[in-house]
Motif scaffolding. Sequence first.
Motif, PDB file in Angstrom:
ATOM      1  N   ALA A  22       0.951  -1.300  -0.085  1.00 33.79           N
ATOM      2  CA  ALA A  22       0.091  -0.054   0.076  1.00 33.79           C
ATOM      3  C   ALA A  22       0.913   1.164  -0.039  1.00 33.79           C
ATOM      4  O   ALA A  22       0.569   2.107  -0.820  1.00 33.79           O
ATOM      5  CB  ALA A  22      -0.885   0.227   1.327  1.00 33.79           C
ATOM      6  N   VAL A  23       1.950   1.269   0.852  1.00 33.32           N
ATOM      7  CA  VAL A  23       2.656   2.495   0.852  1.00 33.32           C
ATOM      8  C   VAL A  23       3.417   2.719  -0.515  1.00 33.32           C
ATOM      9  O   VAL A  23       3.756   3.870  -1.164  1.00 33.32           O
ATOM     10  CB  VAL A  23       3.802   2.168   1.976  1.00 33.32           C
ATOM     11  CG1 VAL A  23       4.942   3.289   2.079  1.00 33.32           C
ATOM     12  CG2 VAL A  23       3.152   2.234   3.336  1.00 33.32           C
ATOM     13  N   ALA A  24       4.068   1.538  -0.940  1.00 35.76           N
ATOM     14  CA  ALA A  24       4.601   1.587  -2.640  1.00 35.76           C
ATOM     15  C   ALA A  24       3.602   2.175  -3.435  1.00 35.76           C
ATOM     16  O   ALA A  24       4.040   3.007  -4.275  1.00 35.76           O
ATOM     17  CB  ALA A  24       5.031   0.337  -2.863  1.00 35.76           C
ATOM     18  N   MET A  59      -9.871   2.775   5.769  1.00 36.73           N
ATOM     19  CA  MET A  59      -9.742   3.897   5.824  1.00 36.73           C
ATOM     20  C   MET A  59      -8.748   4.584   6.748  1.00 36.73           C
ATOM     21  O   MET A  59      -7.483   5.346   6.738  1.00 36.73           O
ATOM     22  CB  MET A  59     -10.618   5.030   5.674  1.00 36.73           C
ATOM     23  CG  MET A  59     -11.400   4.856   4.163  1.00 36.73           C
ATOM     24  SD  MET A  59     -10.277   5.605   2.719  1.00 36.73           S
ATOM     25  CE  MET A  59     -10.306   7.283   3.450  1.00 36.73           C
ATOM     26  N   GLU A  60      -9.176   4.449   8.034  1.00 29.86           N
ATOM     27  CA  GLU A  60      -8.505   4.678   9.345  1.00 29.86           C
ATOM     28  C   GLU A  60      -6.985   4.257   9.287  1.00 29.86           C
ATOM     29  O   GLU A  60      -5.909   4.698   9.643  1.00 29.86           O
ATOM     30  CB  GLU A  60      -9.299   4.382  10.454  1.00 29.86           C
ATOM     31  CG  GLU A  60     -10.645   5.229  10.683  1.00 29.86           C
ATOM     32  CD  GLU A  60     -11.170   4.837  11.715  1.00 29.86           C
ATOM     33  OE1 GLU A  60     -10.796   3.797  12.502  1.00 29.86           O
ATOM     34  OE2 GLU A  60     -12.395   5.346  12.225  1.00 29.86           O
ATOM     35  N   LEU A  65      -1.170   4.857   8.153  1.00 30.35           N
ATOM     36  CA  LEU A  65       0.080   4.535   7.496  1.00 30.35           C
ATOM     37  C   LEU A  65       0.768   5.840   6.670  1.00 30.35           C
ATOM     38  O   LEU A  65       2.073   6.043   6.794  1.00 30.35           O
ATOM     39  CB  LEU A  65      -0.105   3.767   6.250  1.00 30.35           C
ATOM     40  CG  LEU A  65      -0.028   1.936   6.768  1.00 30.35           C
ATOM     41  CD1 LEU A  65      -0.144   1.293   5.408  1.00 30.35           C
ATOM     42  CD2 LEU A  65       1.512   1.978   7.132  1.00 30.35           C
ATOM     43  N   ILE A  66      -0.172   6.752   6.252  1.00 23.34           N
ATOM     44  CA  ILE A  66       0.156   7.897   5.368  1.00 23.34           C
ATOM     45  C   ILE A  66       0.852   8.798   6.578  1.00 23.34           C
ATOM     46  O   ILE A  66       1.867   9.558   6.155  1.00 23.34           O
ATOM     47  CB  ILE A  66      -1.018   8.579   4.826  1.00 23.34           C
ATOM     48  CG1 ILE A  66      -1.587   7.854   3.873  1.00 23.34           C
ATOM     49  CG2 ILE A  66      -0.600  10.050   4.449  1.00 23.34           C
ATOM     50  CD1 ILE A  66      -2.969   8.146   3.262  1.00 23.34           C
ATOM     51  N   LEU A  71       3.595  10.757   4.054  1.00 22.75           N
ATOM     52  CA  LEU A  71       3.292  10.625   2.702  1.00 22.75           C
ATOM     53  C   LEU A  71       2.313  11.958   2.357  1.00 22.75           C
ATOM     54  O   LEU A  71       1.456  12.065   3.266  1.00 22.75           O
ATOM     55  CB  LEU A  71       2.606   9.542   2.186  1.00 22.75           C
ATOM     56  CG  LEU A  71       3.344   8.070   2.517  1.00 22.75           C
ATOM     57  CD1 LEU A  71       2.377   7.129   1.900  1.00 22.75           C
ATOM     58  CD2 LEU A  71       4.645   8.240   1.538  1.00 22.75           C
ATOM     59  N   ASP A  72       2.791  12.833   1.450  1.00 25.53           N
ATOM     60  CA  ASP A  72       1.870  14.107   1.186  1.00 25.53           C
ATOM     61  C   ASP A  72       0.556  13.664   0.079  1.00 25.53           C
ATOM     62  O   ASP A  72       0.937  14.135  -1.246  1.00 25.53           O
ATOM     63  CB  ASP A  72       2.855  15.061   0.404  1.00 25.53           C
ATOM     64  CG  ASP A  72       2.307  16.482   0.144  1.00 25.53           C
ATOM     65  OD1 ASP A  72       1.371  16.575   1.056  1.00 25.53           O
ATOM     66  OD2 ASP A  72       2.942  17.264  -0.610  1.00 25.53           O
TER      67      ASP A  72
END
Length: 263
Positions: A22-24, A59-60, A65-66, A71-72
């Motif tokens: 997900a981060v990638a 979503m939470e 993670l964001i 992450l912008d």
Amino acid sequence: MIDIHNHVLIGIDDGPKTEEEAVALLKQAIDNGITDIIATPHHHSGAFLNPRSKIIEKMEELSKLIETHQLDIKVHPGQEIRINGDMVTELQFDVSIPLNQSQYVLVEFSFTEVPNYVEKLLYDLQMKGYIPVIAHPERCKPITKNPNRLYEIIEKGAIAQVTASSISGALGQNLKETSLAMIENNLAHVISSDAHSTKTRPFLLKEAYEVVTEELGENFTEVLQLNAGAILHNKEVKVKPPQKLLPHSQIKKQKKKKFLGLF
């Protein structure tokens, strides 16, 4: 840029299975110039059932993670709802989520059929104050064989979204030509990534807009981007009257005849 259709929530459908994936995927979106995305997990598609409560929970998880990875990018809730007889009821009872909880509802057809009740259902949605957004019509075989099906739906008040990978050519030349023709003839009004993974189904929004600018002109690109913003912020998507479109096979025949100088 704004992306209104993608699959970035973890372990909820055929999108990322792990936090790392997900981060990638989110980092790829940022590299593509995307600032806001509406997460649209599948609902009523095959085995995927993802009601509002499950989406809000996921979503939470993604928001944390964001924040952790700084992450912008902003992520907003939504669904990609496979057309079914319970759509209106589920929206009315908060089982389903419109795009960023707006008046816009992302509606998916099967790739192989369009149900007979589609006109009635889309009419009922509109009578309840929703605007149907038809997901990737260029990939629906009954529509590509008979584009009048899409024309009739758009003429009656729906709008449509084509996929970035279709426009970029990643899914083949036929889909590229069909998608561009839909945009040019006011049968498609917004581009979205439909991203699922960084490799096999990536974010290609930037590439798609570049193709539109090159093939159709900057004005089309500007309108498409404004429409994505209008959906995110629940404002009016301004559409021009749709024009009828020939099936792709007939378009190719016409091009070939013109190339051969037959008329």
